[in-house]
Design an enzyme around this catalytic site. Structure first.
Site, PDB file in Angstrom:
ATOM      1  CG  HIS A  37      -1.804  -0.982   0.431  1.00 15.41           C
ATOM      2  ND1 HIS A  37      -3.370  -0.580   0.294  1.00 15.41           N
ATOM      3  CD2 HIS A  37      -2.080  -1.997   1.265  1.00 15.41           C
ATOM      4  CE1 HIS A  37      -4.023  -2.189   0.430  1.00 15.41           C
ATOM      5  NE2 HIS A  37      -3.427  -3.039   1.563  1.00 15.41           N
ATOM      6  CB  SER A 129      -4.451 -13.630 -12.271  1.00 16.48           C
ATOM      7  OG  SER A 129      -5.604 -13.023 -11.131  1.00 16.48           O
ATOM      8  CG  ASP A 176       0.307  -5.503  -8.799  1.00 15.91           C
ATOM      9  OD1 ASP A 176       0.529  -5.851  -7.524  1.00 15.91           O
ATOM     10  OD2 ASP A 176      -0.919  -5.251  -8.377  1.00 15.91           O
TER      11      ASP A 176
HETATM   12  C1  GLA Z   1      -2.697  -4.405  -5.366  1.00 18.49           C
HETATM   13  C2  GLA Z   1      -2.853  -3.225  -6.319  1.00 18.49           C
HETATM   14  C3  GLA Z   1      -0.460  -2.463  -6.024  1.00 18.49           C
HETATM   15  C4  GLA Z   1      -0.985  -2.857  -4.519  1.00 18.49           C
HETATM   16  C5  GLA Z   1      -1.421  -3.958  -3.671  1.00 18.49           C
HETATM   17  C6  GLA Z   1      -0.911  -3.124  -2.564  1.00 18.49           C
HETATM   18  O1  GLA Z   1      -2.212  -5.313  -5.637  1.00 18.49           O
HETATM   19  O2  GLA Z   1      -3.071  -4.035  -7.867  1.00 18.49           O
HETATM   20  O3  GLA Z   1      -0.935  -1.634  -7.236  1.00 18.49           O
HETATM   21  O4  GLA Z   1      -1.614  -1.144  -4.239  1.00 18.49           O
HETATM   22  O5  GLA Z   1      -2.365  -4.254  -3.640  1.00 18.49           O
HETATM   23  O6  GLA Z   1       0.207  -3.201  -1.507  1.00 18.49           O
END
Ligand code: GLA
Length: 391
Positions: A37, A129, A176
């Site tokens: 986060h 995913s 991600d």
């Molecule tokens: C999800 C979101 C990421 C990030 C995480 C928490 O995976 O896609 O962008 O904010 O939560 O770290």
């Protein structure tokens, strides 16, 4: 790449499309070591790509038609690049259409393809995913259109995030997509989510990852995620009254936050405290990895989990039970929830050779605590996106 999975998928493509695929685009899932986060607060993250991925086998077409078959959803989907439209009934196809939309927005002349999509990243488990599908799809579109290299990795990651934010409608950060695109075998990636500069951090030879999937529902995740984002913004707005130079929680130190905590409501303060401390923990983790101090890395992971549970309030009884099971084994340096939280997976850093013992403890303890049967995966730090020529 002629591994068995690719051979099977090639045969499946032939059955479905009555022709041979020429290329395969791969987007891996990810596990985040630490830095949760923080990405949407302009902060730091330290994820690794895992050796589980989504593959798009494709054969470029000369027209603007995209014909897809998804093995996991056991379904066909077709669309025209000139008629992209969100489809509320076939959610997975929106990731593909969203990528086409964002690449076209950037002025790229796309061509269609016939594509077989198949993956082994557990879905809705916090292992990204969705990002894996986006990155595989972006790689596929660029290749099918003779545009490989037209965008660099960071640009592709940003485009994929934009597709998810604006076409699919999920308000995620950049982590991600970034790691799925730019991960490197044997490395974690320290990403500065403001500048989008990144640094490869060698994965320690004395460490191995065990991932425990709680298999618990994440139904709260998306509304709570957006609420946390707003709370962080509220904290920044309050602090800007006394610290006009700040743009995001990334710019705030723990000392500054303490000094001005009375400016915000106590819940907002606790959310901010997690983010500010978590950024500091990411940098401390990189320093500890550089001196091979895995005990310290484990301590920081444990502290991250406690902060996510107590201050950010995104853990759950299932995630807490999972990390407890992981930590019960000698040889586990530390464990924490990974991804957005509320369910999904936890990750443990363990001494190589202790993976099976940790898995055993999970299968023994976690079901007793939760009545849920978990899944356990191990993975080295794998490569990011790949494009493979078949045939
Ligand atoms: C999800 C979101 C990421 C990030 C995480 C928490 O995976 O896609 O962008 O904010 O939560 O770290």
């Amino acid at each position: 790449m002629t591994d068995q999975r690719t051979q099977e998928l090639t045969a499946e493509f032939r059955r479905r499309f009555a022709t041979t695929p020429t290329l395969m685009a791969i987007g891996p899932g990810r596990v985040n070591l630490i830095g949760e986060h923080t990405d949407y607060n302009d902060g730091f993250v330290l994820p690794v790509a895992i050796k589980r991925d989504i593959r798009v086998l494709l054969r470029p077409r000369s027209d603007r038609r995209v014909r897809l078959y998804s093995l996991e959803y056991d379904g066909w989907y077709e669309f025209d690049l000139d008629a992209l439209a969100y489809d509320k009934d076939v959610l997975w196809a929106n990731y593909v259409q969203g990528i086409a939309w964002v690449l076209a927005e950037q002025g790229l002349a796309l061509r269609g393809f016939d594509g077989l999509i198949s993956g082994n990243v557990p879905r809705a488990s916090g292992l990204s995913s969705s990002a894996a599908l986006e990155i595989a799809t972006a790689t596929a579109f660029l290749a099918a259109s003779d545009l490989t290299g037209a965008l660099d990795g960071v640009q592709i990651a940003r485009a994929a995030q934009r597709a998810e934010n604006q076409f699919v409608g999920v308000n995620c950060g950049i982590m991600d997509q970034f790691i799925s695109m730019l991960g490197e075998e044997g490395h974690a990636l320290l990403i500065d989510c403001r500048s989008l500069e990144y640094q490869l951090v060698p994965f320690p030879s004395q460490g191995a990852l065990v991932i425990g999937n709680t298999k618990a529902s994440r139904s709260l995740a998306s509304s709570a995620y957006n609420e946390r984002r707003s709370q962080c913004e509220a904290g920044v707005a309050a602090l800007q009254r006394v610290l006009p130079g700040i743009r995001a929680l990334r710019d705030v130190t723990s000392a500054q936050l303490e000094k001005h905590k009375t400016l915000m409501d106590p819940t907002v303060y606790r959310r901010c405290r997690h983010v500010v401390a978590e950024n500091e923990r990411v940098l401390a983790t990189v320093a500890a990895l550089e001196r091979d101090d895995l005990a310290e890395v484990g301590r920081l992971m444990d502290a991250s989990h406690a902060s996510l549970r107590d201050d950010y309030a995104v853990s759950s009884p299932a995630l807490d039970a999972m990390v407890e099971a992981m930590r019960s084994v000698d040889g586990c340096y530390g464990a924490r929830l990974t991804g957005a939280g509320f369910g999904g997976c936890a990750v443990a850093l363990v001494r190589p050779g202790r993976e099976q013992a940790v898995a055993g403890a999970i299968y023994d303890r976690y079901p007793k605590a939760t009545n849920i049967w978990p899944e356990v995966y191990t993975s080295p730090a794998g490569p990011g996106a790949q494009l493979v020529e078949l045939a």
